[in-house]
Design an enzyme around this catalytic site. Structure first.
Site, PDB file in Angstrom:
ATOM      1  N   ARG A  45       0.868  -1.183   0.000  1.00  0.00           N
ATOM      2  CA  ARG A  45       0.000   0.000   0.000  1.00  0.00           C
ATOM      3  C   ARG A  45       0.900   1.227   0.000  1.00  0.00           C
ATOM      4  NH1 ARG A  45       2.456   1.942   3.724  1.00  0.00           N
ATOM      5  NH2 ARG A  45       0.936   3.597   3.699  1.00  0.00           N
ATOM      6  N   GLY A  46       0.267   2.403  -0.118  1.00  0.00           N
ATOM      7  CA  GLY A  46       1.048   3.627  -0.265  1.00  0.00           C
ATOM      8  C   GLY A  46       1.148   3.918  -1.756  1.00  0.00           C
ATOM      9  N   ALA A  47       0.808   5.151  -2.141  1.00  0.00           N
ATOM     10  CA  ALA A  47       0.632   5.453  -3.565  1.00  0.00           C
ATOM     11  C   ALA A  47       1.806   5.039  -4.467  1.00  0.00           C
ATOM     12  CB  ALA A  47       0.289   6.928  -3.726  1.00  0.00           C
ATOM     13  N   ARG A  86      -7.481  -0.327  -6.774  1.00  0.00           N
ATOM     14  CA  ARG A  86      -7.701   0.759  -5.802  1.00  0.00           C
ATOM     15  C   ARG A  86      -7.864   2.062  -6.585  1.00  0.00           C
ATOM     16  NH1 ARG A  86      -4.198   1.076  -0.557  1.00  0.00           N
ATOM     17  NH2 ARG A  86      -6.113   2.093   0.149  1.00  0.00           N
ATOM     18  N   ASP A 234      -1.934  10.861  -1.966  1.00  0.00           N
ATOM     19  CA  ASP A 234      -2.367   9.820  -2.917  1.00  0.00           C
ATOM     20  C   ASP A 234      -2.712  10.407  -4.274  1.00  0.00           C
ATOM     21  OD1 ASP A 234      -2.908   8.583  -0.105  1.00  0.00           O
ATOM     22  OD2 ASP A 234      -2.722   6.963  -1.573  1.00  0.00           O
ATOM     23  N   ASN A 244      -5.271  12.375   0.747  1.00  0.00           N
ATOM     24  CA  ASN A 244      -4.347  11.525   1.500  1.00  0.00           C
ATOM     25  C   ASN A 244      -5.188  10.740   2.512  1.00  0.00           C
ATOM     26  OD1 ASN A 244      -1.612  10.625   2.070  1.00  0.00           O
ATOM     27  ND2 ASN A 244      -1.790  11.711   4.009  1.00  0.00           N
ATOM     28  N   LYS A 245      -4.540   9.899   3.258  1.00  0.00           N
ATOM     29  CA  LYS A 245      -5.225   9.016   4.214  1.00  0.00           C
ATOM     30  C   LYS A 245      -6.253   9.761   5.060  1.00  0.00           C
ATOM     31  CE  LYS A 245      -5.008   5.537   4.482  1.00  0.00           C
ATOM     32  NZ  LYS A 245      -6.004   4.703   3.764  1.00  0.00           N
TER      33      LYS A 245
HETATM   34  O1  MRU Z   1      -4.462   3.154   2.159  1.00  0.00           O
HETATM   35  P1  MRU Z   1      -2.969   3.382   2.045  1.00  0.00           P
HETATM   36  O2  MRU Z   1      -2.198   2.804   3.169  1.00  0.00           O
HETATM   37  O3  MRU Z   1      -2.467   2.945   0.686  1.00  0.00           O
HETATM   38  O4  MRU Z   1      -2.816   4.953   2.115  1.00  0.00           O
HETATM   39  C1  MRU Z   1      -1.536   5.495   2.083  1.00  0.00           C
HETATM   40  C2  MRU Z   1      -1.481   6.962   2.258  1.00  0.00           C
HETATM   41  O5  MRU Z   1      -2.477   7.626   2.419  1.00  0.00           O
HETATM   42  C3  MRU Z   1      -0.121   7.596   2.148  1.00  0.00           C
HETATM   43  O6  MRU Z   1      -0.037   8.729   2.959  1.00  0.00           O
HETATM   44  C4  MRU Z   1       0.116   8.012   0.689  1.00  0.00           C
HETATM   45  O7  MRU Z   1      -0.139   6.961  -0.169  1.00  0.00           O
HETATM   46  C5  MRU Z   1       1.484   8.523   0.468  1.00  0.00           C
HETATM   47  S1  MRU Z   1       2.674   7.249   0.452  1.00  0.00           S
HETATM   48  C6  MRU Z   1       4.193   7.901   0.113  1.00  0.00           C
END
Ligand code: MRU
Length: 343
Positions: A45-47, A86, A234, A244-245
């Site tokens: 996970r994470g963009a 996603r 994201d 973002n999250k």
């Molecule tokens: O649902 P996730 O864990 O994929 O969400 C991740 C985030 O919101 C991060 O802050 C974002 O992707 C930046 S990662 C460098």
């Protein structure tokens, strides 16, 4: 430790982020279906990391194509499956666009040549991401001063990218530059990326940190115990509005109320210049169980209904600066982001 995600000849190997910090387990994906499920179920996970996994998923899918098969049909099948995993992280679609361009450019090539080129592109996306994150870190490091207490939300570290991190990359670069400061990591309910992943990373980097629950930041800001916030992204619209999250918006509003700078760190692959503002960013809704349960145990009355939006959008007016690999953009973002992109 092995990298977050790695191309290993005919498979993808990734650390299972659902198991951290208690277990360090690696998952192997040998088919594009397995890679798609790994993205959907948050093994990865994470963009930026999702973007790398998507590109490697395409490469895997096309390695499975046999001579004589309809290549275009196979490509469409693999692409469409990964496309649906996603919806919010721009990097996933950005990586798919890069892979598609390679596929189109190789229409006349042999199957073996096409497969080789797709693998090479996926590996290159992975390599580039780590380099970009290091530059983001360098560009943002001076925003953290000696004695600061930095708040971060979710996990925007090496686990969320090909290796160095965006928001955590900034923290890491400041630490490597010898600055002395500490970090508050929001636990980030419901998936606990802050408590489980950011804390795990900060410990390895050696930065002093404390984990707080998401509802504590406001009070700590009010008591002058936080100096600034830096988070990842994201998807960023043309005007600087940033998805973002979930919970990021609250942090930004609290920063504004308390007169603290709120920064976003992200590579240009996270920007969606086709979107005029954040209202157009698709927000993922995740399964109810993530809110209803903790570690598989129900925490609400069995009939309780819940909501689980995985992201929120922070309006650009709350953002003091957007740290990218090409420099730090400041408001008004309509003009500064465009200038940065063309730099
Ligand atoms: O649902 P996730 O864990 O994929 O969400 C991740 C985030 O919101 C991060 O802050 C974002 O992707 C930046 S990662 C460098």
């Amino acid at each position: 430790m092995r990298p977050t995600i790695e191309w290993a000849g005919d498979k993808i190997v990734m650390i299972d982020q659902r198991k951290l910090p208690l277990e360090e387990v690696y998952v192997e994906c040998r088919t594009y279906e397995q890679a798609s499920e790994a993205i959907e179920t948050m093994v990865i996970r994470g963009a930026p990391a999702i973007g790398v996994a998507a590109a490697m998923g395409i490469a895997l899918g096309m390695l499975g194509v046999k001579a004589g098969e309809d290549r275009a049909a196979a490509y469409a099948r693999v692409h469409n499956r990964i496309y649906r995993t996603r919806p919010t992280a721009r990097n996933l679609f950005w990586a798919l666009e890069r892979m598609k361009a390679v596929f189109e450019a190789q229409r006349e090539s042999s199957l073996a040549e096409l497969q080789k080129k797709l693998v090479a592109e996926a590996v290159e996306i992975d390599r580039e991401d780590e380099e970009l994150c290091r530059r983001i870190g360098q560009n943002g490091a001076s925003l953290i001063k000696d004695g600061d207490v930095v708040l971060t939300h979710c996990n925007a570290g090496g686990l969320a990218t090909a290796g160095y991190g965006t928001a955590v990359g900034v923290i890491r670069a400041a630490w490597e530059a010898g600055r002395t400061f500490s970090v508050f990591a929001d636990e980030t309910r419901p998936f606990l990326q802050g408590a489980r992943l950011t804390a795990w990373e900060l410990e390895r980097i050696g930065v002093p940190y404390r984990v707080i629950t998401d509802n504590m930041a406001g009070w700590l800001m009010h008591r002058s115990e936080i100096s600034l916030a830096v988070v990842g992204a994201d998807r960023i619209a043309r005007n600087g509005d940033t998805a973002n999250k979930i919970g990021t918006y609250s942090v930004a509003v609290l920063c504004k109320e308390n007169g603290l700078p709120f920064y976003v760190a992200a590579p240009l692959s996270t920007f969606d210049f086709a979107l005029a503002d954040g209202s157009l960013i698709p927000i993922e809704e995740r399964p109810d169980a993530e809110v209803r349960e903790i570690n598989g145990r129900l925490i609400v009355p069995p009939a309780a209904k819940v909501r689980n939006p995985a992201f929120d959008v922070t309006p650009a007016r709350y953002i003091a600066g957007i740290i990218t690999e090409k420099g730090v953009a400041r408001p008004p973002y309509e003009s500064t982001l465009d200038a940065l992109r063309n730099r």
